[in-house]
Enzyme design. Structure first.
Site, PDB file in Angstrom:
ATOM      1  N   TYR A 171       0.721  -1.304  -0.001  1.00 41.71           N
ATOM      2  CA  TYR A 171       0.161   0.038   0.087  1.00 41.71           C
ATOM      3  C   TYR A 171       0.955   1.194   0.064  1.00 41.71           C
ATOM      4  CZ  TYR A 171      -4.194   2.695   1.214  1.00 41.71           C
ATOM      5  OH  TYR A 171      -5.168   3.728   1.388  1.00 41.71           O
TER       6      TYR A 171
ATOM      7  N   ARG B  65      -5.114  10.863 -11.242  1.00 38.80           N
ATOM      8  CA  ARG B  65      -4.379  11.412 -10.093  1.00 38.80           C
ATOM      9  C   ARG B  65      -4.199  10.366  -9.128  1.00 38.80           C
ATOM     10  NH1 ARG B  65      -4.628  12.709  -5.425  1.00 38.80           N
ATOM     11  NH2 ARG B  65      -6.439  11.251  -4.982  1.00 38.80           N
TER      12      ARG B  65
ATOM     13  N   LYS C 260      -5.770  -1.914  -3.069  1.00 43.64           N
ATOM     14  CA  LYS C 260      -7.123  -1.496  -2.269  1.00 43.64           C
ATOM     15  C   LYS C 260      -7.881  -2.788  -1.833  1.00 43.64           C
ATOM     16  CE  LYS C 260      -6.935   3.148  -1.929  1.00 43.64           C
ATOM     17  NZ  LYS C 260      -7.147   3.732  -0.561  1.00 43.64           N
TER      18      LYS C 260
ATOM     19  N   GLU D 261     -11.618   5.670  -7.104  1.00 40.12           N
ATOM     20  CA  GLU D 261     -10.140   5.821  -6.448  1.00 40.12           C
ATOM     21  C   GLU D 261      -9.416   6.548  -7.685  1.00 40.12           C
ATOM     22  OE1 GLU D 261      -7.845   5.544  -3.474  1.00 40.12           O
ATOM     23  OE2 GLU D 261      -9.746   4.735  -3.297  1.00 40.12           O
ATOM     24  N   ASP D 262      -8.807   7.769  -7.300  1.00 35.78           N
ATOM     25  CA  ASP D 262      -7.654   8.294  -7.639  1.00 35.78           C
ATOM     26  C   ASP D 262      -8.216   8.913  -8.969  1.00 35.78           C
ATOM     27  OD1 ASP D 262      -6.127   8.010  -5.520  1.00 35.78           O
ATOM     28  OD2 ASP D 262      -4.706   6.628  -6.614  1.00 35.78           O
TER      29      ASP D 262
ATOM     30  N   ASP E  88     -13.009   6.987  -1.639  1.00 34.24           N
ATOM     31  CA  ASP E  88     -11.979   6.904  -0.648  1.00 34.24           C
ATOM     32  C   ASP E  88     -11.098   8.042  -0.649  1.00 34.24           C
ATOM     33  OD1 ASP E  88     -10.891   5.556   1.630  1.00 34.24           O
ATOM     34  OD2 ASP E  88      -9.080   5.240   0.419  1.00 34.24           O
ATOM     35  N   ASP E  89     -10.585   8.799  -1.373  1.00 35.09           N
ATOM     36  CA  ASP E  89     -10.054  10.026  -1.512  1.00 35.09           C
ATOM     37  C   ASP E  89     -10.832  11.125  -0.815  1.00 35.09           C
ATOM     38  OD1 ASP E  89      -7.714   8.936  -3.001  1.00 35.09           O
ATOM     39  OD2 ASP E  89      -8.912   8.978  -4.475  1.00 35.09           O
TER      40      ASP E  89
ATOM     41  N   ASN F  24       0.846  11.944   0.253  1.00 35.45           N
ATOM     42  CA  ASN F  24       1.791  10.807   0.086  1.00 35.45           C
ATOM     43  C   ASN F  24       2.533  10.778  -1.633  1.00 35.45           C
ATOM     44  OD1 ASN F  24       1.284   9.124   2.292  1.00 35.45           O
ATOM     45  ND2 ASN F  24      -0.858   8.599   1.341  1.00 35.45           N
TER      46      ASN F  24
END
Length: 578
Positions: free
Chosen positions: A120, A173, A191, A263-264, A286-287, A428
């Site tokens: 992760y 992203r 994930k 996600e992203d 989740d972001d 991150n």
């Protein structure tokens, strides 16, 4: 040796490789021989017992030693620890997933503190950057613009059709690394590995998906090894129609209750896609929501140290994208829920600082719509230190991906008005973090409470050791997903993330707080995920969106009993006719 069709009544068998294949409702397929050893879901390697080897035609295909799963874990970890480069360790552990599924999750769960940074954050990001180079085994479903009009066929090609949870990205992203196109697949894969290892979701019901709509990363487009579409990103109606076909297809393939985690996705798509499909699908981002919940949990956990209530704090977010605004909104919702403030007044306690400076009403016409609720009356301020002196936040949250942005001057300014400020450097990977734990404690003279998005080692300052609290989304999203699945939720509510945050905060002990550690130790994470899942499921029943009826009498016990176990299934087997 291929698959063998065996009648339940012990009758004759049918060779599935024959031209006239007989399919009847009372037959089942049994993998055996080399096919069984190449099936990751059922392969146990040297852990197959002598009886299992005899029954499943494995004699001669394995060395004679019979090992326990514990010994296999020991061997895997010994080999991983010999590797010097983190990316080599990533490849080694992920290769295990496609060879021996239960052993992969057993290794990950038993060594979560050591391996989580590998599978992760932060090494997962490095793996995505090099995904085309290290690619050798497809995992999940890649759906490109070439498949427009045929997305449902792509989903049907995936061998397992009992899918209940999907993590999907378009790769625009990836963490703080930007547009990685098709190489973003490493994120859904990682994930979902945590869905299972940490959250207890059965791997057989999960599916990682990448929507390849092109990439604007010229370096990738020029790379001969790039595995994705070689074209600029689709935008506008072409993009929206493609996503809509995908969202319709997942319902058609897997049913109304299919859970989809975005996600992203880039900010300009993330907010509007979440807003659009929240009304028709079981979705979360989740972001936006997971990051918000884990950050809120850390702030709630810190209140015994800072004193007062959540309403006594002012918040400044350095970075006003999906993470920053998502956290700000969830904090406002928690304040309103506690009855301290109205939602509008709660939002006034949260300030955003983006690339142009403090987000204010005078800039409203030139900013993205999702920032509007946090655009307050104030003079323009373009310098972060000046903004801190004007707004006087007690909590500063970095979601900017600007490494080192929380300088000595920033942290000293934060301490001018608050004895115990809270500092979150969430960006991150590590090189993108707004400050390190060491710098935070040094420049605040040990006053601050620090948490980060990436792991930092403990810090000693003036004879006292501070353990860094890692605001890792893995405390939240696996439990949220399992809570939705186990309740049969037909929608995902914001209240689920509020309850998840409150539940996580409640697991932080006095001993943790004595070391300014805002999150519990990672080895406890399975138990924490169970509590989060139970809390989320309770919300589903309270809101009337749970479809798995009747409601269990003891929700936590029900969740724990339903969690996937990575232990091998040891059972007596019966010799097959053949």
């Amino acid at each position: 040796m291929g698959s063998i069709e065996t009648a339940k009544d012990g009758g004759s068998t049918v060779d599935t490789f024959g031209e006239a294949e007989l399919i009847t409702p009372w037959t089942h397929s049994v993998a055996c021989g080399m096919e069984l050893l190449r099936n990751p879901r059922f392969n146990k390697g040297l852990a197959f017992t002598e009886e299992e080897r005899r029954v499943h035609f494995l004699n001669g295909l394995l060395p004679p030693a019979v090992e326990t799963q514990e010994l296999q874990v020991k061997r895997i970890m010994r080999n991983i620890r010999k590797l010097k480069e983190p990316l080599d360790k990533y490849s080694a552990i992920m290769d295990l997933q496609v060879r021996n599924e239960r052993l992969f999750y057993k290794v990950l769960l038993d060594n979560v503190e050591e391996l989580l940074p590998i599978v992760y954050t932060p090494i997962e990001g490095d793996a995505c950057e090099d995904y085309s180079e290290i690619f050798h085994n497809p995992n999940g479903v890649f759906i490109s613009l070439k498949e427009k009009g045929r997305i449902i066929d792509c989903l049907k090609n995936f061998p397992n059709q009992n899918i209940q949870a999907i993590v999907v990205t378009d790769g625009e992203r990836i963490l703080g690394l930007g547009d990685l196109g098709c190489q973003g697949m490493g994120i859904p894969v990682g994930k979902l590995a945590l869905y299972t290892a940490l959250g207890g979701v059965r791997p057989s019901v999960t599916l990682p998906i990448t929507l390849d709509v092109g990439t604007n990363n010229q370096k990738l487009l020029d790379d001969e090894f790039y595995i994705g579409l070689r074209q600029k990103r689709a935008t506008g109606k072409e993009y929206d129609d493609f996503v809509e076909e995908f969202m319709d297809a997942v319902k058609q393939a897997y049913g109304e209750k299919i859970l989809v985690q975005f996600e992203d996705f880039a900010n300009h798509n993330a907010f509007r896609l979440l807003a659009k499909y929240t009304k028709t699908h079981v979705v979360f981002n989740d972001d936006i929501q997971g990051t918000a919940a884990v950050t809120l949990a850390g702030i709630l956990a810190a209140l015994p140290i800072t004193g007062g209530t959540l309403a006594d704090h002012n918040f400044l977010f350095f970075g006003a994208g999906e993470a920053g605004t998502g956290i700000a909104e969830l904090i406002a919702q928690e304040l309103a829920k506690q009855g301290k403030l109205s939602l509008d007044d709660a939002r006034k306690k949260t300030w955003l600082f983006d690339t142009h400076g403090l987000v204010t009403k005078s800039r409203k016409e030139d900013m993205m719509e999702y920032k509007h609720p946090f655009a307050h009356e104030h003079e323009p301020v373009s310098d972060l230190v000046a903004a801190i002196k004007k707004v006087k936040p007690s909590v500063i949250v970095g979601t900017s991906t600007v490494g080192g942005a929380f300088t000595k001057e920033v942290l000293e300014a934060l301490c001018e008005n608050h004895e115990t400020p809270i500092v979150f450097a969430l960006s991150n990977p590590v090189r993108k973090a707004e400050c390190t734990a060491e710098d935070c404690y040094k420049y605040t003279k040990g006053k601050a409470i620090f948490a980060s998005g990436s792991p930092f080692p403990p810090v000693k300052y003036e004879g006292k050791e501070y353990v860094n609290g890692e605001a890792n989304n893995c405390y939240i999203f696996p439990g949220v997903a399992f809570g939705c699945l186990i309740s049969g939720a037909t929608r995902c509510h914001d209240e689920m993330f509020l309850r998840a945050a409150e539940t996580l905060a409640s697991t932080v002990t006095k001993e943790d707080l004595a070391r300014k550690q805002l999150y519990p130790a990672l080895p406890q994470i399975r138990d924490i995920s169970a509590k989060v899942a139970a809390a989320v499921a309770e919300v589903a029943y309270e809101k009337g969106v749970a479809s798995n009826l009747p409601k269990p009498a003891d929700m936590l016990q029900h969740v724990k009993a339903s969690m996937y176990s990575p232990l091998y299934r040891w059972q007596k087997t019966k010799k097959l006719s053949h």
